[in-house]
Structures are given as C-alpha cells and as structure tokens.
Design a protein around this motif. Structure first.
Motif, PDB file in Angstrom:
ATOM      1  N   LEU A 185      32.773  38.452  34.853  1.00  0.00           N
ATOM      2  CA  LEU A 185      33.754  37.898  35.854  1.00  0.00           C
ATOM      3  C   LEU A 185      34.360  36.504  35.056  1.00  0.00           C
ATOM      4  CD1 LEU A 185      31.965  38.251  38.877  1.00  0.00           C
ATOM      5  CD2 LEU A 185      33.428  39.630  38.020  1.00  0.00           C
ATOM      6  N   ARG A 186      35.902  36.411  35.579  1.00  0.00           N
ATOM      7  CA  ARG A 186      36.359  34.728  34.273  1.00  0.00           C
ATOM      8  C   ARG A 186      36.238  34.450  36.154  1.00  0.00           C
ATOM      9  NH1 ARG A 186      41.694  35.234  34.443  1.00  0.00           N
ATOM     10  NH2 ARG A 186      42.490  37.255  34.638  1.00  0.00           N
ATOM     11  N   LEU A 187      37.131  33.541  36.186  1.00  0.00           N
ATOM     12  CA  LEU A 187      37.064  32.053  36.932  1.00  0.00           C
ATOM     13  C   LEU A 187      38.681  31.852  36.711  1.00  0.00           C
ATOM     14  CD1 LEU A 187      37.441  30.187  38.911  1.00  0.00           C
ATOM     15  CD2 LEU A 187      36.288  28.459  37.628  1.00  0.00           C
ATOM     16  N   ASP A 188      39.820  31.654  37.657  1.00  0.00           N
ATOM     17  CA  ASP A 188      41.743  31.491  37.425  1.00  0.00           C
ATOM     18  C   ASP A 188      41.264  30.590  38.700  1.00  0.00           C
ATOM     19  OD1 ASP A 188      44.172  31.582  37.550  1.00  0.00           O
ATOM     20  OD2 ASP A 188      44.263  33.773  37.994  1.00  0.00           O
ATOM     21  N   ALA A 189      40.811  29.659  38.430  1.00  0.00           N
ATOM     22  CA  ALA A 189      40.879  27.756  39.072  1.00  0.00           C
ATOM     23  C   ALA A 189      42.554  28.130  39.093  1.00  0.00           C
ATOM     24  CB  ALA A 189      40.384  26.986  37.733  1.00  0.00           C
ATOM     25  N   GLU A 190      43.327  27.620  39.052  1.00  0.00           N
ATOM     26  CA  GLU A 190      44.755  27.738  38.728  1.00  0.00           C
ATOM     27  C   GLU A 190      45.181  28.555  40.351  1.00  0.00           C
ATOM     28  OE1 GLU A 190      49.171  28.992  37.340  1.00  0.00           O
ATOM     29  OE2 GLU A 190      48.102  27.609  36.054  1.00  0.00           O
ATOM     30  N   ARG A 191      44.573  30.031  40.045  1.00  0.00           N
ATOM     31  CA  ARG A 191      45.017  30.471  41.376  1.00  0.00           C
ATOM     32  C   ARG A 191      43.803  30.310  42.439  1.00  0.00           C
ATOM     33  NH1 ARG A 191      46.569  36.079  38.921  1.00  0.00           N
ATOM     34  NH2 ARG A 191      44.639  36.785  39.785  1.00  0.00           N
ATOM     35  N   GLY A 192      42.657  30.153  42.381  1.00  0.00           N
ATOM     36  CA  GLY A 192      41.631  29.939  43.049  1.00  0.00           C
ATOM     37  C   GLY A 192      40.744  31.241  43.647  1.00  0.00           C
ATOM     38  N   ILE A 193      41.120  31.435  42.270  1.00  0.00           N
ATOM     39  CA  ILE A 193      40.303  33.111  42.406  1.00  0.00           C
ATOM     40  C   ILE A 193      38.868  33.630  41.410  1.00  0.00           C
ATOM     41  CG2 ILE A 193      41.968  34.231  44.100  1.00  0.00           C
ATOM     42  CD1 ILE A 193      42.878  35.871  41.072  1.00  0.00           C
ATOM     43  N   VAL A 194      38.740  34.392  41.705  1.00  0.00           N
ATOM     44  CA  VAL A 194      37.434  35.095  40.794  1.00  0.00           C
ATOM     45  C   VAL A 194      38.166  36.099  39.986  1.00  0.00           C
ATOM     46  CG1 VAL A 194      35.503  35.464  39.479  1.00  0.00           C
ATOM     47  CG2 VAL A 194      35.416  33.517  41.034  1.00  0.00           C
ATOM     48  N   VAL A 195      38.131  36.735  38.732  1.00  0.00           N
ATOM     49  CA  VAL A 195      38.825  37.651  38.990  1.00  0.00           C
ATOM     50  C   VAL A 195      37.972  38.784  37.941  1.00  0.00           C
ATOM     51  CG1 VAL A 195      40.546  38.828  36.536  1.00  0.00           C
ATOM     52  CG2 VAL A 195      41.543  36.521  38.271  1.00  0.00           C
ATOM     53  N   ARG A 196      37.488  40.251  37.862  1.00  0.00           N
ATOM     54  CA  ARG A 196      37.133  40.918  37.613  1.00  0.00           C
ATOM     55  C   ARG A 196      37.459  42.528  36.840  1.00  0.00           C
ATOM     56  NH1 ARG A 196      34.514  43.315  41.554  1.00  0.00           N
ATOM     57  NH2 ARG A 196      32.798  42.101  41.397  1.00  0.00           N
ATOM     58  N   THR A 197      38.312  42.222  35.281  1.00  0.00           N
ATOM     59  CA  THR A 197      39.281  42.634  34.467  1.00  0.00           C
ATOM     60  C   THR A 197      38.757  44.648  34.724  1.00  0.00           C
ATOM     61  OG1 THR A 197      40.057  40.782  33.596  1.00  0.00           O
ATOM     62  CG2 THR A 197      40.618  42.836  33.376  1.00  0.00           C
ATOM     63  N   TYR A 198      39.321  45.569  34.705  1.00  0.00           N
ATOM     64  CA  TYR A 198      38.660  46.825  34.081  1.00  0.00           C
ATOM     65  C   TYR A 198      39.556  47.295  33.077  1.00  0.00           C
ATOM     66  CZ  TYR A 198      35.784  47.173  38.612  1.00  0.00           C
ATOM     67  OH  TYR A 198      35.320  47.292  39.628  1.00  0.00           O
ATOM     68  N   PRO A 199      39.042  47.677  31.641  1.00  0.00           N
ATOM     69  CA  PRO A 199      40.040  48.031  30.849  1.00  0.00           C
ATOM     70  C   PRO A 199      39.957  49.038  30.965  1.00  0.00           C
ATOM     71  CG  PRO A 199      37.760  46.721  29.546  1.00  0.00           C
ATOM     72  CD  PRO A 199      37.485  47.331  31.167  1.00  0.00           C
ATOM     73  N   VAL A 200      41.073  49.317  30.357  1.00  0.00           N
ATOM     74  CA  VAL A 200      41.880  50.915  30.532  1.00  0.00           C
ATOM     75  C   VAL A 200      41.840  51.536  29.442  1.00  0.00           C
ATOM     76  CG1 VAL A 200      44.033  52.096  31.657  1.00  0.00           C
ATOM     77  CG2 VAL A 200      43.395  49.866  32.454  1.00  0.00           C
ATOM     78  N   VAL A 201      41.802  52.778  29.098  1.00  0.00           N
ATOM     79  CA  VAL A 201      41.839  53.295  27.991  1.00  0.00           C
ATOM     80  C   VAL A 201      42.909  54.847  28.156  1.00  0.00           C
ATOM     81  CG1 VAL A 201      40.107  52.321  26.844  1.00  0.00           C
ATOM     82  CG2 VAL A 201      39.493  54.513  27.668  1.00  0.00           C
ATOM     83  N   GLU A 202      43.556  55.092  27.093  1.00  0.00           N
ATOM     84  CA  GLU A 202      44.519  56.360  27.324  1.00  0.00           C
ATOM     85  C   GLU A 202      43.038  57.433  27.017  1.00  0.00           C
ATOM     86  OE1 GLU A 202      47.761  59.063  24.691  1.00  0.00           O
ATOM     87  OE2 GLU A 202      47.894  56.457  24.600  1.00  0.00           O
ATOM     88  N   LYS A 203      43.148  58.488  27.611  1.00  0.00           N
ATOM     89  CA  LYS A 203      42.381  59.459  27.912  1.00  0.00           C
ATOM     90  C   LYS A 203      42.556  60.288  26.740  1.00  0.00           C
ATOM     91  CE  LYS A 203      41.823  60.191  32.563  1.00  0.00           C
ATOM     92  NZ  LYS A 203      42.237  61.130  33.804  1.00  0.00           N
ATOM     93  N   SER A 204      41.698  60.851  25.833  1.00  0.00           N
ATOM     94  CA  SER A 204      41.983  61.585  24.610  1.00  0.00           C
ATOM     95  C   SER A 204      42.261  63.145  24.870  1.00  0.00           C
ATOM     96  CB  SER A 204      40.721  62.133  23.474  1.00  0.00           C
ATOM     97  OG  SER A 204      39.969  62.737  23.881  1.00  0.00           O
TER      98      SER A 204
END
Length: 118
Positions: free
Chosen positions: A95-114
């Motif tokens: 998780l990372r804090l996005d203080a400017e937007r007043g939220i915490v962000v959960r980022t999911y990496p997206v990878v191409e299927k082989s």
C-alpha cells in the motif's frame, strides 16, 4: 415474525455447505452477485489507518483512533489498462499513501498472458 419458507430450502443448505457458508451468508452472497450484475456497487470499502504519514493497519470497519490517526479509504488500481483476455493481475504491491488525493492506493501489477493475441 413468520418463518422463512422456500421449496428449495434443502438445495440452499447444500449449496451453502459446499461453499462453507451459513444459509444466510450464502443468500447475501448471491444477492450481492445479482446486484453487481445489475451494475450496483456492492463491495465493502476498505480503509487504512494513517498516523504521521505511516500506514498502520487496514479495516473494513474503522474506529476512532485514540492516537489521532486518520482512516483513509483504500482505492484499488492497476498499473496499466487491464483486459482479462490478454492480461493477468498479480498480487498487489505494498500500500502507498497518496496524501494529495487523501487516499491510500493498492496497485495491482498487470502482465501480459504468454501467447496472448493482441
């Protein structure tokens, strides 16, 4: 209060047991699925307790923090556009804090299927 009657009560019990749920929890889950299929937002909002810029803990039911922390909503996002036919969504990054937007962000990496066709 009248007792709930349903001709397929035994089928509901069997389906709930198969999923390891009580009948009431199973009924709620299928009601949520039906609502979601109609475009209604049914997901519970998750929050993160933030104190002095530090992420402390997450919860679906935030409570007042005696140490003065603030509960911020967690928003989920992908690191690039996601197409389920072409991509896999991997385990989320920390998780990372996005203080400017007043939220915490959960980022999911997206990878191409082989072997995915573009």
């Amino acid at each position: 209060m009248p007792e709930f009657r349903y001709a397929r009560e035994e089928l509901l019990k069997a389906a709930a047991e198969r999923k390891g749920l009580s009948v009431s929890a199973y009924l709620r889950s299928i009601a949520d699925a039906a609502l979601a299929s109609e475009g209604f937002p049914v997901g519970e909002q998750q929050y993160c307790l933030v104190r002095g810029g530090e992420l402390i803990l997450t919860s679906f039911k935030p409570a007042k923090d005696p140490d003065g922390g603030e509960w911020l909503p967690i928003e989920n996002e992908d690191n690039q556009p996601f197409d389920p036919a072409l991509h896999w969504r991997l385990k989320p990054l920390p998780l990372r804090l996005d203080a400017e937007r007043g939220i915490v962000v959960r980022t999911y990496p997206v990878v191409e299927k082989s072997g995915a066709l573009a």
